[in-house]
Enzyme design. Structure first.
Site, short mmCIF file in Angstrom:
data_model
loop_
_atom_site.label_atom_id
_atom_site.label_comp_id
_atom_site.label_asym_id
_atom_site.label_seq_id
_atom_site.Cartn_x
_atom_site.Cartn_y
_atom_site.Cartn_z
N GLU A 174 10.78 -1.18 -56.00
CA GLU A 174 10.66 -2.39 -56.82
C GLU A 174 11.73 -3.40 -56.40
O GLU A 174 11.46 -4.59 -56.25
CB GLU A 174 10.83 -2.04 -58.31
N CYS A 193 3.37 8.76 -53.97
CA CYS A 193 3.59 7.71 -54.97
C CYS A 193 3.35 6.42 -54.20
O CYS A 193 3.87 6.25 -53.08
CB CYS A 193 5.02 7.75 -55.50
N HIS A 219 4.46 3.60 -54.48
CA HIS A 219 5.66 2.81 -54.20
C HIS A 219 6.31 3.22 -52.86
O HIS A 219 7.01 2.41 -52.25
CB HIS A 219 6.72 3.03 -55.30
#
Ligand code: DGL
Length: 271
Positions: free
Chosen positions: A155, A191, A193
């Site tokens: 992020e 995942c 991400h």
């Protein structure tokens, strides 16, 4: 399903992770109209319990289906998919494509027969992952490690912030330091991400490791399911369930993937 209007494709994740899936879809279908929904009010999913993730995903997919009438929904999140895919498909009117750990392709390429699954804490404990390992990697030792720090680092990277090299290094050590970890040759990025940190993970690896994720397979599946009923091109949209101000630094990364407007999903994040 044949008389459904040709709405856009909806992608759903807790945050920016699903953009790694969208990037693969864009490579195949550059003009596909997409609405990307980030459940920023519910972020992160990986440290939550099954009931909470299920409730959020049910509420969001239900609302998005009703309002947008998508041609197809992509759950661009391993945590949500491994928890909710089973019950979600029969209750949603359009096809639902999930993102589940790429254990099958990892087992196909591993020479040492030791593979690692790097996901969220929630994903790695799911029975769905047990079943993938049993069905597709029965002759492999499958090591698992959950890292919420790696989710936060992805992020931060997309907001333009630096990634502390200790974070990917610690995530890989979580696999490599387990018994048989010295023989591990293939890591499943379980995942969405984590492919956003592919370069950082490769740089942190103490020896050559192969990294595998499912994004290309999902893009192929989306293309096959849409067939010749592809919705007409339209500008992409990014919807968030939480406040918009903290998302401003993401704008360049979103623009690059054709998500030209950022808005808050009406009704917020409550399921
Ligand atoms: N990107 C998500 C996944 O694939 C979840 C990250 C999180 O919210 O913890 O699992």
């Amino acid at each position: 399903m044949t008389d459904r209007p040709a709405g856009p494709v909806v992608l759903l994740d807790s945050g920016v992770g699903g953009l790694s899936v969208l990037a693969a879809i864009r490579r195949r279908l550059p003009d596909l109209p997409c609405v990307y929904c980030a459940d920023t009010a519910g972020f992160p999913y990986g440290t939550k319990g099954e009931a909470e993730v299920s409730a959020r995903v049910a509420g969001l997919v239900g609302r998005l289906s009703e309002r947008i009438r998508p041609a197809l929904v992509v759950i661009a999140c391993n945590t949500a998919s491994t928890i909710a895919l089973g019950w979600l498909r029969p209750v949603i009117a359009c096809p639902v494509v999930g993102t589940v750990p790429a254990i099958k392709p990892a087992a196909a390429r591993s020479r040492t027969r030791v593979i690692g699954v790097l996901g969220t804490e929630a994903t790695i404990r799911q029975p769905y992952v047990d079943a993938l390992a049993r069905d597709h990697a029965a002759d492999c030792r499958v090591l698992r490690f959950g890292s919420s720090a790696l989710v936060a680092a992805a992020e931060a990277k997309l907001r333009g912030e630096p990634v502390d090299p200790a974070v990917p290094a610690a995530a890989l050590a979580g696999l490599l330091d387990q018994p048989d970890g010295e023989r591990l040759d293939t890591v499943v990025l379980a995942c969405t991400h984590f492919p956003l940190l592919a370069a950082e993970l490769a740089a942190a690896a103490p020896r050559a490791l192969a990294f595998v994720d499912g994004a290309e397979g999902i893009a192929r599946r989306v293309e096959a399911l849409l067939g010749d009923r592809r919705p007409p091109p339209a500008p992409g949209r990014f919807l968030a369930t939480g406040p918009l101000a903290p998302l401003a630094p993401l704008a360049p990364a979103l623009q690059e993937l054709g998500l030209v407007t950022i808005a808050q999903l009406e009704g917020g994040g409550g399921a």
